[in-house]
Design a protein around this motif. Structure first.
Motif, PDB file in Angstrom:
ATOM      1  N   PRO A   1       0.798  -1.276   0.007  1.00  0.00           N
ATOM      2  CA  PRO A   1       0.083   0.001  -0.014  1.00  0.00           C
ATOM      3  C   PRO A   1       0.929   1.241  -0.046  1.00  0.00           C
ATOM      4  N   LEU A   2       2.002   1.228   0.540  1.00  0.00           N
ATOM      5  CA  LEU A   2       2.777   2.402   0.664  1.00  0.00           C
ATOM      6  C   LEU A   2       4.196   2.648  -0.446  1.00  0.00           C
ATOM      7  N   ARG A   3       4.259   4.007  -0.561  1.00  0.00           N
ATOM      8  CA  ARG A   3       5.576   4.078  -1.399  1.00  0.00           C
ATOM      9  C   ARG A   3       6.687   3.417  -1.206  1.00  0.00           C
TER      10      ARG A   3
ATOM     11  N   GLY B   1       0.584  -5.564   3.053  1.00  0.00           N
ATOM     12  CA  GLY B   1      -0.683  -5.144   2.968  1.00  0.00           C
ATOM     13  C   GLY B   1      -1.819  -5.570   3.690  1.00  0.00           C
ATOM     14  N   GLN B   2      -3.317  -5.417   3.333  1.00  0.00           N
ATOM     15  CA  GLN B   2      -4.353  -6.069   3.770  1.00  0.00           C
ATOM     16  C   GLN B   2      -4.348  -7.653   3.541  1.00  0.00           C
ATOM     17  N   ARG B   3      -4.091  -8.473   4.672  1.00  0.00           N
ATOM     18  CA  ARG B   3      -4.059  -9.732   4.271  1.00  0.00           C
ATOM     19  C   ARG B   3      -5.495 -10.454   4.399  1.00  0.00           C
ATOM     20  N   GLY B   4      -6.253 -10.315   3.424  1.00  0.00           N
ATOM     21  CA  GLY B   4      -7.567 -10.802   3.315  1.00  0.00           C
ATOM     22  C   GLY B   4      -8.498  -9.740   2.412  1.00  0.00           C
TER      23      GLY B   4
ATOM     24  N   GLY C   1      -6.345   9.663   4.865  1.00  0.00           N
ATOM     25  CA  GLY C   1      -5.739  10.417   3.755  1.00  0.00           C
ATOM     26  C   GLY C   1      -5.574   9.203   2.558  1.00  0.00           C
ATOM     27  N   GLN C   2      -5.745   8.005   2.836  1.00  0.00           N
ATOM     28  CA  GLN C   2      -5.562   6.904   1.861  1.00  0.00           C
ATOM     29  C   GLN C   2      -6.752   6.590   0.922  1.00  0.00           C
ATOM     30  N   TYR C   3      -6.740   5.894   0.153  1.00  0.00           N
ATOM     31  CA  TYR C   3      -7.941   5.532  -0.659  1.00  0.00           C
ATOM     32  C   TYR C   3      -8.391   4.135  -0.535  1.00  0.00           C
ATOM     33  N   LEU C   4      -9.665   3.858  -1.205  1.00  0.00           N
ATOM     34  CA  LEU C   4     -10.137   2.384  -1.217  1.00  0.00           C
ATOM     35  C   LEU C   4     -10.620   2.109  -2.589  1.00  0.00           C
TER      36      LEU C   4
ATOM     37  N   SER D   1      -8.417  -3.110  -2.216  1.00  0.00           N
ATOM     38  CA  SER D   1      -7.092  -2.837  -1.704  1.00  0.00           C
ATOM     39  C   SER D   1      -7.574  -1.315  -1.016  1.00  0.00           C
ATOM     40  N   VAL D   2      -6.391  -1.219  -0.193  1.00  0.00           N
ATOM     41  CA  VAL D   2      -6.367   0.248   0.410  1.00  0.00           C
ATOM     42  C   VAL D   2      -4.810   0.610   0.176  1.00  0.00           C
ATOM     43  N   GLY D   3      -4.755   1.702  -0.114  1.00  0.00           N
ATOM     44  CA  GLY D   3      -3.406   2.360  -0.340  1.00  0.00           C
ATOM     45  C   GLY D   3      -3.050   3.904  -0.467  1.00  0.00           C
TER      46      GLY D   3
END
Length: 505
Positions: free
Chosen positions: A227-229, A271-274, A306-309, A369-371
């Motif tokens: 998710p992160l740079r 990341g999101q494990r699921g 501040g993140q997106y979905l 995802s979320v990131g």
């Protein structure tokens, strides 16, 4: 005075945002396939047009058919664009042929790749790049080892611009650059240690290894990224080393596809494990052209303000915008029972938004995802300047709703086409945010400053926010608005500017 909203980069972003990322990939991969036929007909490619055609048809038909079968077995809508992408990628990996047995193995690779999206999952989240899975299965079994013929030097004529468009659209140029730098450097060092020249090593890395194709079309697969740079840069570095250093573990030899699969595992761990399942709690009108949707997650969702979905909503007859869309989160991460997003409502809307807005309370929807790195600095003493245009206010709501914003020195410059289009105006007033409103009419809010219509230019911004040069700026909105705001901020002496352009809204 206001600034111009038209720049070349903004126009390019608007153009690319007219179709989904998946549809754009299909178009670019088809263009690359067409170029391979041109080279073959001109005698500039080793493979005949018949071999290319047979391999292309086998790879694409097998993934499309497998997608239909898997859709029936798992009771989901088949992802046509995704299946096309997988088939086209496999076309560029396996030796083109008209031999029936070899074509059968390519078809099996298509089946393995498609099945991995449904079988190699954890809590409804698929882990591996499908094309890499298909290639690895064929290679490790010895049935049909991938050769990555797309690395032919003359293919770079289309691979380079196509890869750059993909990476620019997905904002993954830094990650791809890290991979290319590391992989190329390792190859050059290997050549130099063997007594070859640096230039020869460089030419080999970029002209004979599938470095650029891999960076643009394999490593960039969105569902298998962290998710992160900084995590993406780290993954790119690790994959770059594995990609370019030949070694084996028993009978398994390192290959580009295996390097990518290892990178996918690292991304999964970060990341999101699921999978993400959401139940619609309700919706409300924010402005005449904007609505907020509020969901309850099946399991607490890990994210940062501040993140997106990315929401996924399979539906019949999707338009060119596809089955998935990215939305900035407006809820505070500290509330584990609430996940909310806001979106602009237009008429006619995309098939995705039409279906989304028609959902009733209690309906379930999934997210992939979320990131995102559009986050406030950890140093709470740093002064913040937020600039939002229209629905670009959404990531700032998540940040302002979070307790992390308490005590920070924050100024919000908020531009909208009218006072009625100032979404969350009451909440912003209740939060005590210092707002500089840019609307045709004065919103008449106590404590707010009114600048008039349009985004301010550098002089107007410096006058409204005298200490702007001391602040870290965050800008969100349409590509043209973001480009204009960035220009004004630079003119006002702001050195740190973080942007979040909204494509296709």
């Amino acid at each position: 005075m206001t600034v111009s909203l038209s720049t070349p980069s903004a126009r390019l972003q608007r153009l690319l945002g007219r179709m989904s990322m998946y549809r754009m990939l299909v178009v670019l991969l088809l263009a690359m396939a067409a170029w391979s036929f041109v080279l073959s007909l001109a005698g500039a490619l080793f493979y005949t047009p018949a071999e290319l055609a047979a391999t292309l048809a086998t790879a694409v038909v097998s993934t499309l058919m497998a997608s239909r079968v898997m859709g029936l077995l798992f009771r989901t809508f088949p992802q046509t664009d995704s299946a096309l992408i997988t088939g086209l990628l496999l076309f560029f990996l396996f030796w083109p042929t008209t031999d029936g047995v070899q074509l059968g193995w390519i078809a099996l690779a298509g089946l393995a790749a498609t099945a991995s999206k449904y079988v190699l999952v954890w809590r409804r989240r698929h882990i591996f790049n499908p094309a890499a899975v298909g290639a690895f299965v064929m290679g490790v079994t010895g049935l049909n080892a991938p050769v990555w013929w797309v690395a032919a030097p003359l293919m770079l004529v289309v691979v380079i611009p196509a890869a750059l468009l993909v990476l620019y659209r997905s904002r993954l140029l830094p990650m791809a650059g890290m991979f290319v730098l590391v992989a190329t450097a390792v190859v050059v060092i290997r050549f130099a240690s063997a007594g070859e020249s640096v230039l020869e090593g460089l030419a080999t890395a970029l002209g004979s290894y599938p470095v650029l194709f891999f960076a643009g079309f394999m490593l960039s697969e969105p569902l298998t990224l962290p998710p992160l740079r900084w995590q993406r840069l780290a993954e790119a570095g690790v994959v770059g080393i594995l990609f370019s250093v030949p070694f084996s573990l028993g009978p398994v030899f390192m290959s580009p596809e295996l390097a990518l699969l290892i990178g996918n595992l690292l991304a999964f761990a970060a990341g999101q494990r699921g999978g993400i399942s959401l139940r619609l709690r309700g919706s409300r009108e924010l402005t005449p052209t904007a609505r907020e949707l509020v969901f309850e997650p099946e399991r607490p969702l890990r994210y940062r303000a501040g993140q997106y979905l990315e929401l996924s909503l399979p539906h019949p007859s999707p338009d060119s915008r596809g089955l998935r869309r990215i939305f900035s989160l407006t809820s505070a991460p500290e509330d584990p029972q609430t996940v909310s997003v806001a979106l602009r409502v237009s008429s006619p809307g995309s098939s995705f938004k039409t279906k989304l807005l028609a959902l009733k309370p209690g309906a379930r929807i999934s997210a992939t995802s979320v990131g995102g790195d559009f986050q406030l600095p950890r140093d709470s003493g740093r002064k913040i300047l937020m600039m939002a245009s229209g629905i670009g206010i959404t990531p700032f709501l998540s940040q302002l709703r979070s307790p992390d914003a308490a005590g920070r020195d924050i100024v919000l410059v908020y531009s909208a086409s009218s006072t009625a289009e100032l979404a969350y105006a009451d909440e912003l007033a209740a939060l005590g945010v210092r707002v500089v409103a840019c609307t045709p009419e004065d919103p008449l809010r106590p404590g707010w400053t009114w600048l008039g219509a349009g985004l301010p230019d550098a002089a107007a911004l410096a006058k409204a926010v005298p200490d702007a040069a001391e602040r870290t700026a965050f800008v969100a909105g349409s590509p043209s608005a973001v480009a204009a705001a960035r220009s004004a901020l630079k003119g006002a002496g702001v050195r740190r500017v973080h942007t979040d352009p909204f494509l296709g809204y």
